[in-house]
Scaffold this active site. Structure first.
Site, short mmCIF file in Angstrom:
data_model
loop_
_atom_site.label_atom_id
_atom_site.label_comp_id
_atom_site.label_asym_id
_atom_site.label_seq_id
_atom_site.Cartn_x
_atom_site.Cartn_y
_atom_site.Cartn_z
CB SER A 81 5.81 -0.33 4.41
OG SER A 81 6.52 -1.23 5.20
CG ASP A 114 3.40 0.52 11.72
OD1 ASP A 114 3.76 -0.67 11.63
OD2 ASP A 114 3.27 1.26 10.73
CG HIS A 123 2.50 -1.76 8.36
ND1 HIS A 123 3.45 -0.82 8.70
CD2 HIS A 123 2.93 -2.31 7.19
CE1 HIS A 123 4.40 -0.80 7.78
NE2 HIS A 123 4.11 -1.69 6.86
#
Length: 527
Positions: free
Chosen positions: A239, A467, A494
């Site tokens: 991320s 995602d 995710h």
């Protein structure tokens, strides 16, 4: 929930599971050079020459969960110094905290593997203990690498610490919903944002606020690489951690051995466009949940027609704007916390059952489950104590992101967000109030741009088709920008690396150990 905030799946799924209990081919890219290519400035050499003093991790714990995890003797911890301001290497220092699980096969050890779970603001030390306990603790990577989690400057056990609000102030902040687009409503929201900025300035200090961005974290990470004894960096970033990785690649391309970036932030995308895309991603995740919900034996609290689920949810959640719902002793579920709780569960499809319970509770006047989900997101312990994850997110974002002070841009952003994510909309129109960053006392230190990278070895970018937080297309763009290899993972969650999917994990493992990339067009599919 903030429009820009992302948390890594690797961290989120472990938290949810702990509380709720609810074949690929590859091709070789070649070998790396044996020594680091980017030498430090002479003024920084003393920092690169530090020796780490490893010891028990218990003194580094900042939460009850950490106190349990860090007590495990297989982990050891240390701190190292970095300049608080890299333009003043002889000035004030910051200390970066590091947690390690040593390679289980020291004779076959390749080096260190650094991991960052995202955020910004998430603790890499905490995340590593979760990842290790989740299954890789005795696997091939643990055999060949020292597994390293570090808390970026200002975060977790690193010092000085970002601490803007008391626990009581954070509770009070979460109960607020600024949904009034009138001049009076906008003024109230602005005053709240300005107060937040003032508290951070007074309690943290402008010098810290000015030097906690990604620009500085990548410099810290190069010092960490050196003090760990590695000529080249091995790094896995989830991320927001992909921003750290791509920025490191741009700053120190010759010091990279292997780089895996999972759940990409597009480095050239504007803050506004990324916020809109993330909202659209969460609406897609909500729609996927609604479809799943309609197929369960127990009647879905959103109804049996997924096309009507957003409308049904709006009717359930919008009354909370004016009338928060009781949610346990001394607490209420606000509109904002309800949205945060729902979005927290949408990070991974494995959390759908608990989200079902939460929305069912909302429909019957019980807000406790959704509040607990929001508590996980905000890192609030049952005793009411918070980690500094969310405060660090805000502070770091204010120097990493574009500053939006034009109210017309704010209104347009919120209008577009309502359009692409109607399940999150208040239904009262966009509020063109400013966020805390508009009142920040120091300027941004980063801006969106295409990375200018030369001499970077082949890297691996992973992107999940469904995602919700970091849309699939961002992974395509980042792989292109870095001239890296894209691994497409089909699923609804995710990030994907080292989370139990055999196809993805085998590719990541072989890349880190043998520097072998998957072929062009490689795909995996989550179960």
């Amino acid at each position: 929930m903030s429009l820009r905030r992302t948390r890594s799946f690797a961290l989120t799924v472990v938290v949810c599971a702990a509380v709720f209990t609810t074949a690929c081919t590859v091709a070789s890219p070649g070998s790396p050079s044996p020594v680091a290519s980017t030498a430090p400035d002479a003024a920084l050499q003393p920092f690169y020459d530090q020796k780490l003093s490893w010891g028990p991790c218990a003194p580094y714990a900042t939460t009850a969960t950490d106190r349990t995890a860090f007590a495990n003797p297989k982990f050891d911890c240390a701190r190292f110094e970095v300049p608080l301001d890299y333009t003043k290497p002889d000035g004030e220092k910051a200390e970066i905290a590091v947690l390690r699980q040593k390679a289980l096969d020291q004779d076959a050890r390749i080096g260190s593997l650094l991991m960052n779970p995202g955020g910004p603001g998430a603790s890499g030390m905490s995340a590593l203990t979760s990842i290790v306990s989740g299954g890789i603790g005795g696997g091939p990577l643990a055999q060949r690498f020292d597994l390293i989690g570090f808390d970026p400057r200002g975060v977790g056990a690193s010092m000085p610490k970002i601490d803007c609000l008391t626990d009581a102030e954070q509770d009070a902040e979460r109960e607020k919903t600024f949904a009034d687009p009138s001049p009076a409503g906008v003024a109230a929201a602005d005053a709240n944002s300005e107060l937040y900025a003032q508290r951070c300035t007074e309690r943290v200090g402008t010098e810290v606020l000015a030097n906690v961005g990604t620009r500085d974290v990548v410099r810290d990470m190069d010092i960490l690489r050196a003090v760990l004894g590695d000529a080249k960096l091995n790094y896995l970033g989830y991320s927001y951690g992909t921003r750290i990785g791509s920025a490191y690649a741009e700053e120190f391309p010759g010091n990279v051995r292997a780089l895996v970036l999972d759940g990409a932030l597009d480095p050239q995308q504007s803050t506004i466009d990324r916020a809109v895309d993330q909202n659209a991603g969460f609406q897609g995740a909500f729609d996927a949940f609604a479809a799943w919900c309609s197929q369960q034996q127990t009647p879905c609290p959103l109804g049996q027609d997924p096309k009507q689920a957003t409308t049904v949810f709006q009717a359930l959640v919008r009354p909370l704007i004016d009338n928060p719902l009781p949610a346990g002793p001394g607490r209420v579920l606000s509109f904002a916390d309800a949205q945060t709780g729902v979005s927290q569960a949408l990070y991974v499809s494995a959390a759908y059952p608990i989200l079902f319970q939460g929305i069912a509770g909302l429909a019957t006047g019980d807000g406790e489950t959704l509040l607990r989900l929001a508590d996980f997101y905000y890192d609030r312990a049952p005793d009411g104590r918070y980690s500094n994850t969310i405060e660090a997110f805000t502070v770091i974002s204010c120097v990493d992101e574009e500053r939006i002070t034009d109210r017309a841009q704010v209104a347009e952003l919120n209008r577009r967000a309502d359009e692409v994510a109607p399940f999150r909309s208040t239904g009262r129109g966009p509020v063109n109030s400013l966020d805390p960053c508009a009142f920040w006392p120091v300027p941004p230190t980063s801006k969106p741009h295409v990375p200018q990278v030369s001499g970077l070895p082949p890297t691996l970018v992973i992107s999940v088709t469904g995602d919700p937080a970091t849309p699939y297309e961002a992974g395509i763009d980042l792989a292109k920008a870095l001239d890296g290899r894209l691994l497409t993972v089909e699923g609804n969650q995710h990030t994907a690396a080292l989370q139990g999917d055999q196809c993805t994990d085998e590719i990541v493992t072989q890349y880190f150990i043998d520097l072998v990339l998957p072929p062009e067009g490689a795909q995996c599919k989550l179960a």
